[in-house]
Design an enzyme around this catalytic site. Structure first.
Site, mmCIF file in Angstrom:
data_model
loop_
_atom_site.group_PDB
_atom_site.id
_atom_site.type_symbol
_atom_site.label_atom_id
_atom_site.label_comp_id
_atom_site.label_asym_id
_atom_site.label_seq_id
_atom_site.Cartn_x
_atom_site.Cartn_y
_atom_site.Cartn_z
ATOM 1 N N HIS A 10 63.327 -13.939 -6.491
ATOM 2 C CA HIS A 10 62.563 -13.342 -5.388
ATOM 3 C C HIS A 10 62.027 -14.465 -4.507
ATOM 4 O O HIS A 10 61.359 -15.375 -4.985
ATOM 5 C CB HIS A 10 61.420 -12.525 -5.991
ATOM 6 C CG HIS A 10 60.580 -11.796 -5.002
ATOM 7 N ND1 HIS A 10 60.893 -10.523 -4.558
ATOM 8 C CD2 HIS A 10 59.442 -12.153 -4.367
ATOM 9 C CE1 HIS A 10 59.963 -10.132 -3.696
ATOM 10 N NE2 HIS A 10 59.075 -11.106 -3.555
ATOM 11 N N ASP A 12 59.818 -15.491 -1.192
ATOM 12 C CA ASP A 12 58.803 -15.024 -0.245
ATOM 13 C C ASP A 12 58.855 -15.817 1.053
ATOM 14 O O ASP A 12 58.585 -17.016 1.067
ATOM 15 C CB ASP A 12 57.404 -15.162 -0.862
ATOM 16 C CG ASP A 12 57.120 -14.060 -1.861
ATOM 17 O OD1 ASP A 12 57.652 -12.942 -1.684
ATOM 18 O OD2 ASP A 12 56.366 -14.300 -2.817
ATOM 19 N N GLY A 119 50.331 -12.988 0.767
ATOM 20 C CA GLY A 119 49.989 -14.253 1.414
ATOM 21 C C GLY A 119 49.811 -15.415 0.459
ATOM 22 O O GLY A 119 50.132 -16.545 0.790
ATOM 23 N N GLY A 122 48.851 -16.205 -7.331
ATOM 24 C CA GLY A 122 47.691 -16.331 -8.209
ATOM 25 C C GLY A 122 46.577 -15.328 -7.990
ATOM 26 O O GLY A 122 45.467 -15.517 -8.490
ATOM 27 N N ASP A 151 55.174 -6.448 -6.951
ATOM 28 C CA ASP A 151 55.017 -7.863 -6.605
ATOM 29 C C ASP A 151 53.542 -8.203 -6.450
ATOM 30 O O ASP A 151 52.860 -7.645 -5.589
ATOM 31 C CB ASP A 151 55.771 -8.084 -5.274
ATOM 32 C CG ASP A 151 55.809 -9.524 -4.812
ATOM 33 O OD1 ASP A 151 55.326 -10.412 -5.539
ATOM 34 O OD2 ASP A 151 56.338 -9.753 -3.699
ATOM 35 N N GLY A 173 55.250 -14.714 -10.426
ATOM 36 C CA GLY A 173 55.245 -16.102 -9.961
ATOM 37 C C GLY A 173 54.413 -16.947 -10.893
ATOM 38 O O GLY A 173 54.924 -17.608 -11.806
HETATM 39 ZN ZN ZN Z 1 57.249 -11.185 -2.564
#
Ligand code: ZN
Length: 193
Positions: A10, A12, A119, A122, A151, A173
């Site tokens: 994925h 971003d 944006g 974490g 997500d 992530g």
């Molecule tokens: Zn994403």
């Protein structure tokens, strides 16, 4: 083809306008395409995604996801992605309800539920987003075939509930990259199998 137990990478893309952060553009996607055979899931967090669809398709995206909030002509842009034989996803920010997609659900391959405000990595998972996943899962039973992706803020403690609520694709992530990546992926895999 799987690497470290994952099937999809994925990516971003942030434009510093739709979201208060910047990442990279089609050049980086093209570079990543040359480094892996994983499917590339390109998430466009940008104000004018229609200007870049062809570039991200050319760069090797397998999925392109645009934001409902960023597209005045959502139907048109979904069609422009599918015309390139790339799978089309639509993302919903935390405050945007699934009902905004009622007239495109037939056309989309994936609905992405943002479970944080997009944006930054974490951030803490917004608990109510699990209800949105469940709602999309209920809607899907009316004959739709879209996948549900989630997500933001996903970790070892909430992933199982999301899977049970109907999520097909989990984006992680921080919980993957903190520590040993292969071990973290394995732990996720075990939690949702
Ligand atoms: Zn994403």
């Amino acid at each position: 083809m799987e690497e470290a137990g994952i099937e999809i990478l994925h990516i971003d893309i942030m434009d510093g306008h739709f979201v208060p952060n910047l990442t990279f553009g089609p050049g980086m996607v093209e570079y990543i395409r040359r480094c892996t055979e994983l499917k590339l899931d390109v998430h466009l967090m940008m104000t004018n995604p229609q200007e870049f669809i062809d570039e991200f398709c050319d760069a090797g995206a397998d999925y392109i996801t645009i934001h409902q909030e960023a597209c005045v002509h959502l139907n048109r842009i979904i069609n422009s992605i599918k015309k390139r034989s790339v799978k089309a996803g639509v993302a919903l920010n935390p405050a945007t309800p699934p009902s905004t997609l009622q007239y495109v659900l037939d056309d989309v391959d994936m609905v992405l539920v943002m479970s944080v405000n997009p944006g930054f990595g974490g951030q803490k998972f917004i608990d109510r987003m699990q209800l949105k996943v469940a709602e999309l899962n209920r809607l899907r039973k009316n004959g739709y075939s879209y996948k549900i992706e989630v997500d933001g803020g996903i970790n070892f403690d909430n992933v199982k509930e999301l899977k049970d609520a109907g999520a097909d694709i989990i984006v992680a992530g921080t919980s993957v990259f903190k520590g040993n990546i292969a071990e973290n992926c394995k732990r996720f895999e075990e939690l949702i199998k």
